[in-house]
Design a protein around this motif. Structure first.
Motif, short mmCIF file in Angstrom:
data_model
loop_
_atom_site.label_atom_id
_atom_site.label_comp_id
_atom_site.label_asym_id
_atom_site.label_seq_id
_atom_site.Cartn_x
_atom_site.Cartn_y
_atom_site.Cartn_z
N LEU A 98 -15.00 -0.35 0.93
CA LEU A 98 -13.63 -0.59 0.49
C LEU A 98 -12.78 0.57 0.99
CD1 LEU A 98 -11.79 -2.49 -1.18
CD2 LEU A 98 -12.23 -0.98 -3.14
N GLU A 99 -12.15 0.40 2.14
CA GLU A 99 -11.40 1.49 2.75
C GLU A 99 -10.10 1.76 2.00
OE1 GLU A 99 -9.79 2.91 7.16
OE2 GLU A 99 -10.73 0.94 6.92
N PHE A 100 -9.40 0.71 1.63
CA PHE A 100 -8.17 0.85 0.84
C PHE A 100 -8.05 -0.34 -0.08
CE2 PHE A 100 -6.88 3.43 4.55
CZ PHE A 100 -6.34 4.53 3.91
N ILE A 101 -7.49 -0.10 -1.26
CA ILE A 101 -7.02 -1.18 -2.13
C ILE A 101 -5.85 -0.64 -2.93
CG2 ILE A 101 -8.61 -0.66 -4.04
CD1 ILE A 101 -8.70 -3.73 -4.56
N GLY A 102 -4.82 -1.46 -3.08
CA GLY A 102 -3.66 -1.05 -3.84
C GLY A 102 -2.91 -2.25 -4.37
N THR A 103 -2.28 -2.06 -5.51
CA THR A 103 -1.44 -3.09 -6.14
C THR A 103 -0.01 -2.57 -6.20
OG1 THR A 103 -3.30 -3.81 -7.51
CG2 THR A 103 -1.09 -4.49 -8.21
N HIS A 104 0.94 -3.40 -5.86
CA HIS A 104 2.34 -2.99 -5.94
C HIS A 104 2.67 -2.62 -7.38
CE1 HIS A 104 6.70 -3.01 -5.57
NE2 HIS A 104 6.53 -2.95 -4.25
N SER A 105 3.51 -1.61 -7.55
CA SER A 105 3.84 -1.12 -8.90
C SER A 105 4.41 -2.23 -9.79
CB SER A 105 4.82 0.04 -8.81
OG SER A 105 5.99 -0.32 -8.10
N LYS A 106 5.10 -3.19 -9.21
CA LYS A 106 5.68 -4.29 -10.01
C LYS A 106 4.61 -5.22 -10.57
CE LYS A 106 10.09 -4.36 -7.52
NZ LYS A 106 11.00 -5.16 -6.65
N ALA A 107 3.39 -5.17 -10.01
CA ALA A 107 2.33 -6.07 -10.46
C ALA A 107 1.20 -5.33 -11.17
CB ALA A 107 1.76 -6.84 -9.27
N ARG A 108 1.35 -4.03 -11.36
CA ARG A 108 0.28 -3.28 -12.04
C ARG A 108 0.17 -3.73 -13.49
NH1 ARG A 108 1.88 2.58 -9.74
NH2 ARG A 108 1.47 2.11 -7.55
N GLY A 109 -1.06 -3.76 -13.97
CA GLY A 109 -1.31 -4.17 -15.34
C GLY A 109 -1.41 -5.67 -15.52
N THR A 110 -1.32 -6.42 -14.44
CA THR A 110 -1.40 -7.89 -14.53
C THR A 110 -2.81 -8.41 -14.28
OG1 THR A 110 -0.87 -8.17 -12.18
CG2 THR A 110 0.98 -8.08 -13.72
N GLY A 111 -3.73 -7.52 -13.87
CA GLY A 111 -5.10 -7.95 -13.60
C GLY A 111 -5.32 -8.45 -12.19
N LEU A 143 0.82 -1.21 0.00
CA LEU A 143 0.00 0.00 0.00
C LEU A 143 0.86 1.26 0.00
CD1 LEU A 143 -3.04 -0.83 2.31
CD2 LEU A 143 -2.90 -0.84 -0.18
N ALA A 144 1.97 1.26 0.71
CA ALA A 144 2.86 2.44 0.69
C ALA A 144 3.37 2.69 -0.73
CB ALA A 144 4.02 2.24 1.65
N ASP A 145 3.70 1.62 -1.43
CA ASP A 145 4.14 1.74 -2.82
C ASP A 145 2.99 2.23 -3.70
OD1 ASP A 145 6.13 0.85 -5.11
OD2 ASP A 145 4.18 -0.01 -5.61
N ALA A 146 1.80 1.67 -3.50
CA ALA A 146 0.65 2.02 -4.33
C ALA A 146 0.22 3.47 -4.15
CB ALA A 146 -0.52 1.08 -4.03
#
Length: 200
Positions: free
Chosen positions: A121-134, A19-22
């Motif tokens: 949905l209080e928070f949701i985030g994807t690490h930048s290395k996994a973005r675009g993977t679905g 989440l910090a990365d996202a």
């Protein structure tokens, strides 16, 4: 449900990093935490996620690249005890901008819908290395399937305009654009339960 895993306290550090990365380049968090953002967000999310893991509200994918805080109906409100417990972390996160951080949280809570009962949905985030993977879409879809099965709607606040299309693809609509003082805009979003999908 195969796309998501209910996270435990053992996952908290890894998911706080996610989440910090996202949220590192999120406009609202850039405004609230202009310096040393990533380490301060890591501390903030570790504290927040530990509490939510204890309550079964923290979800992830099998590779721990996505983190989501998903509150069941009636459980979204922050209690006084929780606020007191987490106040030291809020102080370390907000520093000189603590009044802005607290004011924004209070403003968001005042605008949070009370009825009808809904998932949050209080928070949701994807690490930048996994973005675009679905993976983020798969986790959100699995959570929304829970809402559909319960017949109850879902609510969120988006603090980044680029994410609006993502949420709209999952059935959310914008209810209001809002700001707090000189903050960047945020968007309150709502999604009705897809009961027909839940029956299929």
């Amino acid at each position: 449900m195969a796309d998501i895993v209910r996270a435990t306290r053992a996952d908290v550090h890894a998911l706080a990093d996610v989440l910090a990365d996202a949220y590192e380049d999120d406009p609202v968090w850039e405004w609230l935490v202009p310096e040393d953002r990533v380490p301060r967000l890591q501390r903030f999310f570790r504290d927040l996620l530990a509490m939510n893991a204890e309550r079964g509200r923290l979800w992830t994918d099998i590779d721990r690249t996505v983190a989501a805080v998903w509150c069941p109906p009636g459980e979204w409100k922050v209690g006084t005890g929780d606020l007191v417990r987490h106040f030291p972390v809020l102080v370390r996160t907000g520093r000189t901008r603590l009044p802005l951080l607290l004011g924004m949280l209070q403003s968001m809570e005042r605008k949070h819908p009370v009825e009808p009962e809904h998932w949050y949905l209080e928070f949701i985030g994807t690490h930048s290395k996994a973005r675009g993977t679905g993976r983020g879409s798969a986790v959100l879809g699995a959570l929304l399937a829970q809402a559909d099965a319960s017949g109850k709607p879902a609510y969120l606040e988006s603090s980044n305009e680029r994410n609006l299309t993502f949420y709209k693809r999952h059935g959310f609509t914008v209810q209001e654009e809002m700001t707090y003082r000189s903050s960047p805009p945020m968007w309150r979003m709502w999604r009705e339960a897809d009961t027909a999908s839940a029956r299929r």
